[in-house]
Write a protein that holds these residues in place. Structure first.
Motif, mmCIF file in Angstrom:
data_model
loop_
_atom_site.group_PDB
_atom_site.id
_atom_site.type_symbol
_atom_site.label_atom_id
_atom_site.label_comp_id
_atom_site.label_asym_id
_atom_site.label_seq_id
_atom_site.Cartn_x
_atom_site.Cartn_y
_atom_site.Cartn_z
ATOM 1 N N HIS A 188 7.337 -11.731 -7.643
ATOM 2 C CA HIS A 188 7.495 -10.584 -6.741
ATOM 3 C C HIS A 188 7.883 -10.976 -5.311
ATOM 4 O O HIS A 188 8.109 -10.116 -4.475
ATOM 5 N N ASN A 189 7.935 -12.276 -5.018
ATOM 6 C CA ASN A 189 8.140 -12.657 -3.611
ATOM 7 C C ASN A 189 9.591 -12.471 -3.153
ATOM 8 O O ASN A 189 10.450 -12.032 -3.916
ATOM 9 N N LYS A 190 9.833 -12.822 -1.893
ATOM 10 C CA LYS A 190 11.147 -12.542 -1.288
ATOM 11 C C LYS A 190 12.271 -13.245 -2.041
ATOM 12 O O LYS A 190 13.333 -12.673 -2.278
ATOM 13 N N LYS A 191 12.015 -14.485 -2.433
ATOM 14 C CA LYS A 191 13.057 -15.264 -3.077
ATOM 15 C C LYS A 191 13.414 -14.717 -4.464
ATOM 16 O O LYS A 191 14.531 -14.900 -4.937
ATOM 17 N N ASN A 192 12.473 -14.061 -5.126
ATOM 18 C CA ASN A 192 12.726 -13.588 -6.488
ATOM 19 C C ASN A 192 13.005 -12.074 -6.500
ATOM 20 O O ASN A 192 14.101 -11.670 -6.169
ATOM 21 N N MET A 193 12.016 -11.218 -6.827
ATOM 22 C CA MET A 193 12.349 -9.776 -6.889
ATOM 23 C C MET A 193 12.395 -9.101 -5.521
ATOM 24 O O MET A 193 12.793 -7.963 -5.402
ATOM 25 N N ASN A 194 11.935 -9.810 -4.511
ATOM 26 C CA ASN A 194 11.993 -9.305 -3.139
ATOM 27 C C ASN A 194 11.315 -7.942 -2.966
ATOM 28 O O ASN A 194 11.920 -6.978 -2.484
ATOM 29 N N ILE A 195 10.049 -7.879 -3.405
ATOM 30 C CA ILE A 195 9.261 -6.647 -3.222
ATOM 31 C C ILE A 195 8.660 -6.689 -1.818
ATOM 32 O O ILE A 195 7.701 -7.437 -1.563
ATOM 33 N N HIS A 196 9.223 -5.906 -0.936
ATOM 34 C CA HIS A 196 8.738 -5.946 0.449
ATOM 35 C C HIS A 196 7.259 -5.506 0.495
ATOM 36 O O HIS A 196 6.886 -4.517 -0.156
ATOM 37 N N PRO A 197 6.416 -6.216 1.279
ATOM 38 C CA PRO A 197 4.975 -5.921 1.298
ATOM 39 C C PRO A 197 4.599 -4.460 1.569
ATOM 40 O O PRO A 197 3.559 -4.005 1.108
ATOM 41 N N HIS A 198 5.413 -3.698 2.289
ATOM 42 C CA HIS A 198 4.971 -2.319 2.578
ATOM 43 C C HIS A 198 4.861 -1.490 1.298
ATOM 44 O O HIS A 198 4.145 -0.494 1.253
ATOM 45 N N ASN A 199 5.539 -1.937 0.222
ATOM 46 C CA ASN A 199 5.477 -1.185 -1.042
ATOM 47 C C ASN A 199 4.104 -1.229 -1.711
ATOM 48 O O ASN A 199 3.778 -0.368 -2.532
ATOM 49 N N TYR A 200 3.319 -2.240 -1.355
ATOM 50 C CA TYR A 200 2.024 -2.385 -2.023
ATOM 51 C C TYR A 200 1.082 -1.235 -1.684
ATOM 52 O O TYR A 200 0.199 -0.915 -2.460
ATOM 53 N N TYR A 201 1.264 -0.621 -0.538
ATOM 54 C CA TYR A 201 0.458 0.558 -0.191
ATOM 55 C C TYR A 201 0.631 1.649 -1.258
ATOM 56 O O TYR A 201 -0.337 2.214 -1.766
ATOM 57 N N TYR A 202 1.881 1.924 -1.621
ATOM 58 C CA TYR A 202 2.159 2.987 -2.601
ATOM 59 C C TYR A 202 1.663 2.576 -3.986
ATOM 60 O O TYR A 202 1.193 3.396 -4.767
ATOM 61 N N TRP A 203 1.800 1.279 -4.259
ATOM 62 C CA TRP A 203 1.368 0.741 -5.555
ATOM 63 C C TRP A 203 -0.135 1.002 -5.746
ATOM 64 O O TRP A 203 -0.570 1.469 -6.794
ATOM 65 N N ILE A 204 -0.933 0.727 -4.710
ATOM 66 C CA ILE A 204 -2.387 0.948 -4.800
ATOM 67 C C ILE A 204 -2.690 2.440 -4.984
ATOM 68 O O ILE A 204 -3.503 2.828 -5.824
ATOM 69 N N GLU A 205 -2.032 3.275 -4.197
ATOM 70 C CA GLU A 205 -2.318 4.717 -4.287
ATOM 71 C C GLU A 205 -1.941 5.265 -5.666
ATOM 72 O O GLU A 205 -2.672 6.066 -6.239
ATOM 73 N N ALA A 206 -0.806 4.801 -6.217
ATOM 74 C CA ALA A 206 -0.383 5.278 -7.541
ATOM 75 C C ALA A 206 -1.361 4.797 -8.613
ATOM 76 O O ALA A 206 -1.689 5.537 -9.550
ATOM 77 N N LEU A 207 -1.852 3.584 -8.440
ATOM 78 C CA LEU A 207 -2.815 3.049 -9.416
ATOM 79 C C LEU A 207 -4.088 3.899 -9.425
ATOM 80 O O LEU A 207 -4.627 4.238 -10.480
ATOM 81 N N ALA A 241 -12.009 8.742 -18.240
ATOM 82 C CA ALA A 241 -12.765 9.927 -18.659
ATOM 83 C C ALA A 241 -14.094 10.050 -17.894
ATOM 84 O O ALA A 241 -14.660 11.148 -17.819
ATOM 85 N N ASN A 242 -14.596 8.937 -17.321
ATOM 86 C CA ASN A 242 -15.869 9.007 -16.575
ATOM 87 C C ASN A 242 -15.665 8.895 -15.063
ATOM 88 O O ASN A 242 -16.513 8.380 -14.344
ATOM 89 N N TRP A 243 -14.524 9.337 -14.603
ATOM 90 C CA TRP A 243 -14.206 9.229 -13.161
ATOM 91 C C TRP A 243 -15.205 10.018 -12.323
ATOM 92 O O TRP A 243 -15.647 11.105 -12.698
ATOM 93 N N HIS A 244 -15.597 9.468 -11.178
ATOM 94 C CA HIS A 244 -16.354 10.256 -10.193
ATOM 95 C C HIS A 244 -15.818 9.882 -8.806
ATOM 96 O O HIS A 244 -15.184 8.835 -8.642
ATOM 97 N N ASP A 245 -16.095 10.742 -7.824
ATOM 98 C CA ASP A 245 -15.391 10.633 -6.546
ATOM 99 C C ASP A 245 -15.529 9.275 -5.855
ATOM 100 O O ASP A 245 -14.567 8.775 -5.289
ATOM 101 N N ASP A 246 -16.727 8.661 -5.911
ATOM 102 C CA ASP A 246 -16.910 7.385 -5.205
ATOM 103 C C ASP A 246 -15.985 6.294 -5.742
ATOM 104 O O ASP A 246 -15.648 5.348 -5.021
ATOM 105 N N LEU A 247 -15.576 6.440 -7.007
ATOM 106 C CA LEU A 247 -14.710 5.397 -7.578
ATOM 107 C C LEU A 247 -13.423 5.223 -6.785
ATOM 108 O O LEU A 247 -12.877 4.129 -6.721
ATOM 109 N N GLU A 248 -12.966 6.313 -6.190
ATOM 110 C CA GLU A 248 -11.736 6.200 -5.420
ATOM 111 C C GLU A 248 -11.896 5.170 -4.296
ATOM 112 O O GLU A 248 -11.020 4.341 -4.076
ATOM 113 N N TYR A 249 -13.034 5.192 -3.586
ATOM 114 C CA TYR A 249 -13.279 4.226 -2.511
ATOM 115 C C TYR A 249 -13.424 2.817 -3.087
ATOM 116 O O TYR A 249 -12.927 1.847 -2.527
#
Ligand code: HEM
Length: 146
Positions: free
Chosen positions: A88-107, A116-124
């Motif tokens: 994923h680094n610059k030399k290979n797929m060149n995934i710029h670090p700012h994209n990781y913010y969206y990656w975490i939120e989408a995950l 199925a057992n999600w509860h609100d604190d899990l988000e934090y």
């Protein structure tokens, strides 16, 4: 605001359990990419030649390695996660670090929908636990750049 009293180890266990429940959901990987492209449509550019049937399988392996890397006692997971940092680094797929913010939120969005057992604190807890390997991966961006 509630006091947060859990230890790091307790939070890692809670998030790992939540991840394994979510990942057993048939559409977890599909939902994850749907949310990623929803949050930042230009990320699709990186995936213009991707076979999504395959990608939805390998991302689960990658997440398993990432969770293995967090605990630190799984050598294969560590080696594999380091390999991913390199692809994923610059030399290979060149995934710029700012994209990781969206990656975490989408995950987290996919986790919320598929555990199925999600509860609100899990988000934090997810956000905190996942930030460690993701910060590590994004810090490797320039690791072998010329
Ligand atoms: C810790 C975070 C991440 C993990 C664990 C991860 C995991 C993976 C894995 C397992 C693969 C399969 C190919 C390989 O083994 O190299 C892959 C490919 C890929 N990832 Fe990631 N990824 C992460 C973050 C990101 C981000 C933030 C982006 C872009 C926004 C991204 C874009 C891609 C692309 C474009 C591919 C190639 C797909 C193809 O083969 O066509 N990844 N990732």
């Amino acid at each position: 605001m509630k006091a947060r009293k859990k230890s790091w180890e307790e939070k890692v266990d809670l998030v790992k359990d939540s991840y394994y429940r979510a990942a057993s959901h048939k559409f977890f990987a599909e939902r994850f990419y749907k949310y990623l492209f929803y949050l930042k449509p230009s990320i699709k550019e990186y995936f213009k030649n991707t076979d999504f049937e395959k990608q939805e399988e390998v991302i689960i392996d990658g997440l398993d390695f990432m969770f293995g890397y967090i605990s630190g006692d799984d050598k294969n997971a560590r080696v594999q996660f380091l390999r991913l940092c390199k692809t994923h680094n610059k030399k290979n797929m060149n995934i710029h670090p700012h994209n990781y913010y969206y990656w975490i939120e989408a995950l987290i969005m996919a986790g919320k929908e598929c555990d199925a057992n999600w509860h609100d604190d899990l988000e934090y807890y997810w956000r905190e636990v996942v930030s460690f390997p993701v910060m590590f991966m994004s810090s490797m961006y320039l690791s072998d750049a010329e």
